[in-house]
Design a protein around this motif. Structure first.
Motif, PDB file in Angstrom:
ATOM      1  N   LYS A 115       0.814  -1.326   0.061  1.00 17.36           N
ATOM      2  CA  LYS A 115       0.079  -0.014  -0.018  1.00 17.36           C
ATOM      3  C   LYS A 115       0.893   1.266   0.016  1.00 17.36           C
ATOM      4  N   ASN A 116       2.003   1.239   0.403  1.00 20.16           N
ATOM      5  CA  ASN A 116       2.844   2.424   0.561  1.00 20.16           C
ATOM      6  C   ASN A 116       3.454   2.751  -0.765  1.00 20.16           C
ATOM      7  N   GLY A 142       1.498   2.800  -3.413  1.00 19.87           N
ATOM      8  CA  GLY A 142       0.422   3.240  -4.032  1.00 19.87           C
ATOM      9  C   GLY A 142       0.221   2.567  -5.410  1.00 19.87           C
ATOM     10  N   GLY A 143      -0.046   3.202  -6.511  1.00 16.65           N
ATOM     11  CA  GLY A 143      -0.548   2.556  -7.869  1.00 16.65           C
ATOM     12  C   GLY A 143       0.667   1.947  -8.422  1.00 16.65           C
TER      13      GLY A 143
END
Length: 366
Positions: free
Chosen positions: A160-161, A163-164
């Motif tokens: 999650k850190n 991002g995309g």
């Protein structure tokens, strides 16, 4: 405006246009136009074999650089090389070379940075793998069924850190080296499979998996006849091993057993391309086909056994298939390392690239 002035200006414009056309010809840039009046360039997408697509990918990767491109993959349906790019200029360069350009958000430099971040955050979590997926333009992280609780939460946070740039997937199987995959080779520590026959300094050898040569030093065939002894081994980090035949007169044909009474001749080694159709031969589950789904993958098998630079596929395999051959037509591609699942339910299998093993040992296919 006087007629004479109009003719002189028109002549200047014609000269400029002629000079521009000459410059294009001198630069070697040619294209067809669907509508000559609009001048819209139309480039032809080349129909390529997987190996030809791999060579074009390598060439374009060097020309574009990691800040202008984000990997590539082979579209087996259209036989086209798809190259991820970040700008219109890069897209035109791909089209001129005969590839199909796809504009994406993440550069190869950014995705490689994401894999480095994951290596730090996830290296202590056994049962994980991660590889750049050019189809989704992300780093795909896979956690097997053993990853639970705090370990899964740690992995989820790390993804999650980013991002995309990354996504987390689960595997219902367990990642493990397939020791227990060509023809069977055996020793006191278990059974593996012969990968490819090679020649070094004029003498016959064969390649197999490094985790096999780590566990077994001397090898016999399925009938108990002496085959040879280890001449080189690298595991973890990589997963390749080299065995020297006991006799220099041992027949060592450059071919792979297809387990149907026939063989596939192997004439050389080559690099994998995402989307490439490949075939695996191993002593447990024999011959199975599939597709390359990722390159430069890292797998943490547990107990400190982390292997880098692997080919990720959807080909199935089982214990005993380790070291066996991955090939595309007459080209040697990989050596079976490990994975999850089986050939009943399906699974994910990783392979050590053959060119890296040949370079490490100073050997040639033969």
């Amino acid at each position: 405006m006087k007629n004479g002035q109009h003719r002189r200006i028109s002549g200047k414009r014609a000269a400029v246009a002629g000079g521009a056309a000459a410059a294009l010809v001198m630069a070697g840039i040619t294209f067809q136009t669907a509508n000559a009046s609009e001048g819209t360039p139309q480039f032809t997408v080349k129909s390529l074999s997987p190996l030809a697509a791999g060579k074009l990918s390598s060439s374009l990767g060097k020309d574009l650089g990691s800040d202008n491109a984000a990997g590539s993959y082979y579209d087996a349906r259209t036989k086209a090389l798809v190259v991820n790019v970040l700008s219109g200029d890069a897209a035109d360069a791909v089209r001129r070379a005969g590839g199909r350009a796809k504009v994406v958000a993440n550069s190869l430099s950014e995705l490689r940075g994401a894999t480095r971040a994951l290596s730090g955050a996830a290296s202590s979590v056994a049962g994980t793998s991660w590889a750049i997926d050019p189809v989704s333009d992300k780093v795909v992280v896979t956690a097997d069924r053993t990853v639970k609780g705090d370990a899964l939460a740690k992995l989820d946070t790390a993804v999650k850190n980013l991002g995309g740039k990354a996504e987390l997937k689960r595997s219902t199987g367990q990642f493990k080296p397939f020791i227990a995959g060509g023809d069977a080779i055996e020793g006191s520590g278990g059974r593996c499979s012969l990968g490819f026959n090679v020649v070094k300094d004029g003498q016959p050898y064969f390649l197999t998996a490094g985790h096999c040569t780590q566990a077994i030093s001397d090898w016999t065939d399925g009938q108990g006849n002496a085959l040879g002894s280890n001449a080189g081994s690298d595991f973890p980090g990589h997963d390749y091993g080299l065995v020297k035949y006991a006799s220099s007169g041992t027949a060592h044909p450059s071919e792979v057993d297809l387990y149907n009474g026939g063989t596939q001749k192997i004439t050389g080694a080559g690099a994998a391309t995402v989307g490439m159709n490949v075939t695996r031969s191993g002593s447990t589950t024999h011959v199975h086909d599939g597709t390359v789904t990722g390159l430069d993958a890292t797998v943490n098998y547990g107990d400190g056994d982390v292997v880098n630079g692997l080919i990720q596929t959807d080909v199935c395999a089982e214990p005993g298939d380790s070291g066996g051959s991955l090939f595309s037509g007459s080209t040697a591609i990989g050596l079976t390392s490990g994975g999850s699942g089986d050939c009943t339910a399906g699974g994910q299998t990783f392979f050590q690239p053959v060119p890296a093993a040949l370079t490490a040992f100073g050997a040639q296919i033969g």
